[in-house]
Write an enzyme that holds these catalytic residues in place. Structure first.
Site, short mmCIF file in Angstrom:
data_model
loop_
_atom_site.label_atom_id
_atom_site.label_comp_id
_atom_site.label_asym_id
_atom_site.label_seq_id
_atom_site.Cartn_x
_atom_site.Cartn_y
_atom_site.Cartn_z
N GLY A 17 0.80 -1.22 0.00
CA GLY A 17 0.00 0.00 0.00
C GLY A 17 0.83 1.26 0.00
O GLY A 17 0.45 2.27 0.60
N ALA A 18 1.97 1.23 -0.71
CA ALA A 18 2.91 2.36 -0.64
C ALA A 18 2.71 3.39 -1.74
O ALA A 18 3.54 4.28 -1.90
CB ALA A 18 4.35 1.84 -0.68
N SER A 19 1.63 3.30 -2.49
CA SER A 19 1.43 4.27 -3.56
C SER A 19 0.91 5.61 -3.05
O SER A 19 0.95 6.61 -3.76
CB SER A 19 0.46 3.70 -4.61
OG SER A 19 -0.81 3.43 -4.04
N GLY A 21 -0.47 7.90 0.92
CA GLY A 21 -0.72 7.92 2.35
C GLY A 21 0.47 7.58 3.21
O GLY A 21 1.62 7.94 2.91
N ILE A 22 0.21 6.88 4.32
CA ILE A 22 1.25 6.56 5.28
C ILE A 22 2.31 5.66 4.68
O ILE A 22 3.51 5.83 4.93
CB ILE A 22 0.63 5.91 6.54
CG1 ILE A 22 -0.27 6.93 7.27
CG2 ILE A 22 1.71 5.39 7.48
CD1 ILE A 22 -1.09 6.34 8.40
N GLY A 23 1.90 4.70 3.86
CA GLY A 23 2.87 3.81 3.23
C GLY A 23 3.88 4.55 2.39
O GLY A 23 5.10 4.29 2.46
N ASP A 74 -2.02 -7.08 -5.46
CA ASP A 74 -3.16 -7.20 -4.56
C ASP A 74 -2.74 -8.25 -3.55
O ASP A 74 -2.53 -9.42 -3.91
CB ASP A 74 -4.40 -7.66 -5.34
CG ASP A 74 -5.63 -7.79 -4.47
OD1 ASP A 74 -5.49 -7.97 -3.25
OD2 ASP A 74 -6.76 -7.74 -5.01
N TYR A 168 -14.61 -4.58 11.04
CA TYR A 168 -13.35 -3.84 10.88
C TYR A 168 -12.41 -4.11 12.04
O TYR A 168 -11.21 -4.33 11.84
CB TYR A 168 -13.63 -2.34 10.78
CG TYR A 168 -12.37 -1.50 10.79
CD1 TYR A 168 -11.45 -1.58 9.75
CD2 TYR A 168 -12.08 -0.64 11.86
CE1 TYR A 168 -10.28 -0.83 9.76
CE2 TYR A 168 -10.92 0.12 11.87
CZ TYR A 168 -10.02 0.02 10.82
OH TYR A 168 -8.87 0.75 10.84
N LYS A 172 -8.70 -5.63 11.71
CA LYS A 172 -7.53 -4.84 12.10
C LYS A 172 -6.79 -5.52 13.25
O LYS A 172 -5.54 -5.53 13.26
CB LYS A 172 -7.97 -3.43 12.50
CG LYS A 172 -6.88 -2.39 12.35
CD LYS A 172 -6.49 -2.19 10.89
CE LYS A 172 -5.26 -1.31 10.76
NZ LYS A 172 -4.76 -1.25 9.39
#
Length: 418
Positions: A17-19, A21-23, A74, A168, A172
Site C-alpha cells: 500500500g505504498a502508492s 498515504g502513510i505507506g 493485490d 473492521y 484490524k
C-alpha cells in the site's frame, strides 16, 4: 521532521500500500537514507478520486535519493505477491524490512456491512498481512537488520471498540495478532512490532470517512513516517511491541509536535482503539465541522424488531444494493417528527449503500422533514413524495431531483412485498 541518520542506507523495504498515504510517507523517509523501496500496491492507473500510482510513488522515491521497484500487487493474490517478492530479491539481492501497511476499512455495524466488505477487510487486513509476512520471512531470516512492522493498533479488548464496527475491528486486530504471534515465533531472529497513530492522520481514507472539516483535526503522515523510521532503526531484539507514534518520538526527545499538525494549534482528533471512546470522538468531530462516519447509534435506538420506522429501514436495507447506489448517487437525511420522531439516513452514494438511525456518514444531499406517520405511508406506497411535497406534508432542502428518485426505491420495496 526527524532528521535522518543513514541507518537504513542500502536496506531493502517491501511496503504494501505504498502508492499513497502513510505507506508512501514511510517509503520516502527511508529513501532519504538511500534505501531500496519495493512499492507493492494495486494502483497502476490513476484513480479518479485517489491520488498517486505505484509509478508516481516510485518517481518520488528516486527523487528523494532511494531506488524503487514498483510492483502491481493485490496482497490477497498469492501469485502476484510471490512474483513481487522474487523481483525484489533479484533486483536488490534480498529483503530486510517488511511494512504491512495495506488495509481496508468500513465503519459499519453488523447488519449494515455486506459480506463483500467483510471479505475485503479480512482478506486484506488479516489474510493479506499474514500471507505477505509468510512470503517475506524466509528472506528476512537472511538479513542482518530484519524487521516486520504492521500498521495496526494495540489489542484493546474494551467492547466499545467492537460494538459499532465489529468486522473492521476483527480484521484490524488480526494484523495485531500477527505481531503478537510472530514476535514470539521469531524472537531473536526478526523484530516484529506494531505502530499506530495517537491522533487521526490526514489520508484519502480519512477524508472520505470524515468529510469536510476533518483535515484540520489531523496530523500529517510525516509523524508516522518518523516514528516508523525510529522503530526500523532498532536492533532485532526490539520486538513484540505495540507502539504509538507520539510515544516513540517522545522517547527520542521530541517535544514539539505542532509541525506535524495539518493546522497547528487546532484541537486534534484521537485515533481509534486507544483510550478515547467513540462517542467522544464523534462529539469532537462535530464540534469542528466534520461528520463522523463512525458515529455510534443512539442509546435510545429502537431494537431491530420494534417500531414502524425501524421496520421501514429494515425493508429499505433489503432492496439497497450497488445498482441502486449507482443509479441514485444521493445521500438522504430524514428529520421525523410526531410519535416516532428522530433522525435517520439513507446513503445511496457510497459502496453498496447503507441506512440507519442518526446523521448520515457525510453531509446529506437532501434533507427531508416530515411527520413519522407520513414517512411510513410514503415508503409503503400510500403517499408519493411529489404529492406529499405539494400538500405541505413534506419539506425538502437540497436536490429536488434526488428527492424524487426515492419513488423508484419505494417501487422496488413494494414489488418485493417488504
Amino acid at each position: 521532521m526527524l532528521q535522518n541518520t543513514g541507518k537504513l542506507a542500502g536496506l531493502t523495504l517491501f511496503i504494501t500500500g505504498a502508492s499513497r498515504g502513510i505507506g508512501k510517507a514511510i517509503a520516502l523517509k527511508a529513501a532519504r537514507d538511500g534505501a531500496n523501496i519495493v512499492i507493492a500496491a494495486k494502483t497502476a492507473e490513476p484513480h479518479p478520486k485517489l491520488p498517486g500510482t505505484i509509478y508516481t510513488a516510485a518517481q518520488e522515491v528516486e527523487a528523494a535519493g532511494g531506488k524503487a521497484l514498483p510492483c502491481v500487487v493485490d496482497i490477497r493474490n498469492e501469485q502476484q505477491l510471490e512474483e513481487a517478492v522474487q523481483k525484489a530479491v533479484e533486483k536488490f539481492g534480498g529483503i530486510d524490512i517488511l511494512v504491512n501497511n495495506a488495509s481496508a476499512i468500513s465503519l459499519t455495524g453488523t447488519l449494515e456491512t455486506p459480506m463483500k466488505k467483510v471479505d475485503l477487510m479480512l482478506g486484506i487486513n488479516l489474510r493479506g498481512t499474514y500471507l505477505t509476512s509468510k512470503m517475506v520471512i524466509p528472506h528476512l531470516l537472511k538479513s542482518q537488520c530484519p524487521h516486520i512492522l504492521n500498521l495496526s493498533p494495540p489489542l484493546n479488548l474494551n467492547p466499545v471498540w467492537f460494538k459499532n464496527h465489529t468486522a473492521y475491528t476483527m480484521a484490524k486486530y488480526g494484523m495485531s495478532m500477527c505481531v503478537l504471534g510472530m514476535a514470539e515465533e521469531f524472537r531473536g531472529q526478526i523484530a516484529v512490532n506494531a505502530l499506530w497513530p495517537k491522533t487521526a492522520i490526514q489520508t484519502a481514507a480519512m477524508d472520505m470517512l470524515g468529510g469536510d472539516g476533518i483535515s484540520k483535526q489531523c496530523r500529517t503522515s510525516d509523524i508516522m513516517a518518523d516514528a516508523a523510521y525510529i522503530v526500523l532503526s532498532q536492533p532485532k531484539d526490539y520486538t513484540g511491541r505495540f507502539l504509538v507514534d507520539e510515544d516513540v518520538l517522545k522517547e527520542q526527545g521530541v517535544q514539539d509536535f505542532d509541525h506535524y499538525a495539518v493546522q497547528p494549534g487546532h484541537p486534534l482528533l484521537p485515533d481509534f482503539f486507544l483510550d478515547e471512546a467513540p462517542e467522544s470522538l464523534a462529539q469532537q468531530m462535530e464540534q469542528h465541522g466534520a461528520t463522523p462516519a463512525f458515529k455510534p447509534p443512539s442509546s435510545s435506538a429502537t431494537p431491530p424488531s420494534g417500531g414502524p420506522i425501524q421496520s421501514t429501514f429494515n425493508a429499505i436495507r433489503g432492496v439497497v444494493n450497488e445498482d441502486v447506489v449507482k443509479s441514485t448517487q444521493g445521500i438522504y437525511q430524514f428529520d421525523l417528527s410526531g410519535e416516532h420522531e428522530g433522525v435517520w439516513f439513507l446513503d445511496l452514494k457510497n459502496g453498496s449503500g447503507s441506512a440507519g438511525e442518526g446523521q448520515p456518514p457525510v453531509k446529506a444531499d437532501v434533507v427531508m422533514t416530515m411527520d413519522s406517520s407520513d414517512f411510513s405511508k410514503m415508503f409503503a406506497g400510500k403517499l408519493k413524495p411529489t404529492l406529499a411535497f405539494m400538500s405541505g406534508k413534506l419539506r425538502i432542502k437540497g436536490d429536488m431531483g434526488l428527492a424524487m428518485k426515492l419513488e423508484k426505491l419505494m417501487g422496488r420495496m413494494n414489488k418485493a412485498r417488504l
